[in-house]
Design a protein around this motif. Sequence first.
Motif, short mmCIF file in Angstrom:
data_model
loop_
_atom_site.label_atom_id
_atom_site.label_comp_id
_atom_site.label_asym_id
_atom_site.label_seq_id
_atom_site.Cartn_x
_atom_site.Cartn_y
_atom_site.Cartn_z
N ARG A 9 0.83 -1.21 0.00
CA ARG A 9 0.00 0.00 0.00
C ARG A 9 0.86 1.26 0.00
N ASN A 41 -0.49 7.00 1.56
CA ASN A 41 -1.80 7.65 1.68
C ASN A 41 -2.94 6.64 1.81
N LEU A 42 -2.65 5.35 1.60
CA LEU A 42 -3.64 4.28 1.80
C LEU A 42 -3.35 3.48 3.07
#
Length: 119
Positions: free
Chosen positions: A70, A73-74
């Motif tokens: 990921r 920002n995720l």
Amino acid sequence: MERAIRFYKNAKQDWYADIPEWGGDIADLQMVEGADELLNWVAASGDECKLLMADKHFESSEILELVYTREENLGGGGDYMLESFRGEIKNHRVWLCGVTEYVFKQLPQRIYFKDLYNL
């Protein structure tokens, strides 16, 4: 790299990793997005378990396979797949946050683990 990590449920029945040297927010140690379900399977009806975790295979270990890294920002970290657990097909997705990289000094392609309380 090999490490034993204790996991426990708090009063709200949320799972947390016990990593004493972690200098960040305790919320970062909460086990969510599938990791909590996995710990429920490991601990059965208990509120605590201890896993031996490694980035190299060892005897009688279960396997988490990295399927997606990921972006920060995720949530960072990685999504892992647990194909089977204790001989039963699961195909269960588990997100392990950036604390995984802190523990292993990287995001391992595979994480091998076994329950140290119920050998």
